[in-house]
Design a protein around this motif. Sequence first.
Motif, short mmCIF file in Angstrom:
data_model
loop_
_atom_site.label_atom_id
_atom_site.label_comp_id
_atom_site.label_asym_id
_atom_site.label_seq_id
_atom_site.Cartn_x
_atom_site.Cartn_y
_atom_site.Cartn_z
N VAL A 112 1.02 -1.11 -0.06
CA VAL A 112 0.13 0.09 0.03
C VAL A 112 1.05 1.35 -0.19
O VAL A 112 0.69 2.31 -0.37
N SER A 113 2.09 1.19 0.55
CA SER A 113 2.91 2.40 0.76
C SER A 113 3.58 2.90 -0.59
O SER A 113 3.92 3.97 -0.69
N HIS A 114 3.70 1.85 -1.41
CA HIS A 114 4.44 1.82 -2.72
C HIS A 114 5.63 2.44 -2.55
O HIS A 114 6.29 2.85 -3.77
N ALA A 115 6.30 1.92 -1.38
CA ALA A 115 7.88 2.25 -1.18
C ALA A 115 8.69 1.05 -1.99
O ALA A 115 8.00 -0.11 -2.27
N PRO A 116 9.64 1.63 -2.82
CA PRO A 116 10.37 0.44 -3.73
C PRO A 116 10.58 -0.68 -2.90
O PRO A 116 11.56 -0.67 -1.85
N GLY A 117 10.00 -2.01 -3.36
CA GLY A 117 10.44 -3.19 -2.56
C GLY A 117 10.11 -3.11 -0.98
O GLY A 117 10.42 -4.09 -0.37
N GLY A 118 8.88 -2.19 -0.84
CA GLY A 118 8.27 -2.27 0.64
C GLY A 118 9.43 -1.78 1.55
O GLY A 118 9.46 -2.12 2.83
N LEU A 119 10.69 -1.53 1.24
CA LEU A 119 11.98 -1.14 2.00
C LEU A 119 11.52 -0.09 3.32
O LEU A 119 11.30 0.94 2.89
N GLY A 120 11.83 -0.64 4.52
CA GLY A 120 11.42 0.26 5.59
C GLY A 120 10.51 0.14 6.13
O GLY A 120 10.24 -0.16 7.23
N VAL A 121 9.35 0.10 5.39
CA VAL A 121 7.91 -0.15 5.87
C VAL A 121 7.79 -1.50 6.27
O VAL A 121 7.02 -1.88 7.45
N PHE A 122 8.15 -2.49 5.71
CA PHE A 122 8.06 -4.01 6.04
C PHE A 122 8.84 -4.34 7.30
O PHE A 122 8.34 -4.87 8.27
N GLU A 123 10.29 -3.66 7.35
CA GLU A 123 10.92 -4.06 8.52
C GLU A 123 10.25 -3.42 9.91
O GLU A 123 10.50 -3.92 10.81
#
Length: 351
Positions: A255-266
Motif C-alpha cells: 500500500v505504501s508504494h515504497a520500492p520493494g517495501g523497504l523500511g515499511v516492511f521491517e
Amino acid sequence: MKKISEFIWPIIGIGALVVSGYLLYRELQGLSIADVEESLRAIPAHRFLLAALSTLVAYAALAWYDRIALLHLGIRHISWFFVSVCSFTTYALSHNIGASVFSGAVVRYRAYTAKGLSAAQVAVLVALCSFTFGLGTILLGGATLALKPDLLARLEGHLPGVLTNPTTAFVLGLALLGAVGLYVVGSLLHLKPLHIRSFKLEYPRPNIMGRQLVAAPLELLGAAGIIYFALPEAGNPGFLVVLAVFLASFSAALVSHAPGGLGVFELIFVLAMPEVARPQVIAALLVFRIFYFWLPFVLSVIVVILYERSRLAEAFKRRGHVAAAPPPEPPLVAPGLDSHKIEHRLEKKAV
C-alpha cells in the motif's frame, strides 16, 4: 489528471520510504552491525536450508498463478517451464523495483505475446494474478484474526485502539472469511458478474476458483516460512504469529508504494515482535530479503538479458537472410527478348 497521478504514487512511495526509514532508525538505535552478524552466524545450516526450500515453494506458487490465469483463458499450449521462468522474472523484478514500474504487464507482454497471446489476454492474465494474490491475503488474514484475535494487540500504541481490540479483530476476521465465502458461492452457482462502480468481478469456473484457493495461501505460507525458519527457536512466537505479522507487513509495504517495501516492511515486523531480540529479527529479515528479493532479482536480470539477446540474434539472423537472398530476375524477360542486350544498348545510348 492521469499525468499527475503518474507522479503522485512515486512521490508517496518515496515519502513512505523516508518516514519509515526514520522511524526504523529510531527503533534500532544502539543496535550494532556486529550483533546482527552474530545473529546471522547463529542460524543453523538446516534452518537456512528450510528457508531456501520455503523460497522455492513461494516462487513455485507464483508460477501457478500464471498457469491458473492461462487455464482461465483456455490456453494450454505454453509449457510449464516457460510459464515458470516468465513468472519468476516478473515477480523478482516487481518485488524489488516496485509494482508501479514493473506491475507484471511489461515483462509478461513481451513473453506471452511471443507465444501468440493478444494484449487483451495478457491484461486479463495480469489482473487475475493480482486478484489471486489478494484473495490469498484476505483468506489467510481472516483465518489468523479469527483464530487469534489478539494478534493486532502486538501493535497497540501504533494503531488506533479500535483496531487492536480483540473483539474488533475477530469480527474483521469473520468478515474477511465471509468475503471469500461469497466469492466461492458465486463461482459454484455461476452468478452474474458483480459490479461495484467501475470494478467488475466475473466469477471464474469452480476448477479455477479451487486452484486459486490453494495457490495463493501456498505462496504466502512459503514467504512467511523464510522468516520463521530464520528466527531462533528460543523465543520464537510460532508460525501463526509470524504469518500474521508477515501479512500485515507485506500488505502495508504494498500500500505504501515504497520500492520493494523497504523500511515499511521491517518497521512493522520489528514493532510486532517484541519477544525476539532486535538483532535476531533484523537477521531474519535480512535472510528474507536475500532469498526472496535480492537473489531472484539478480537471476531475473540475467534471464532478461539472455532473452533479449536471443530475440536480437533472431532479428539479425532474419535480416541477414533477407540481405543474402538472390536478386530478382530482370523484369523484361520474354521469348525473343534479351534483357542483357537491352541494358547494353542503354549504356551506350543514355536516355
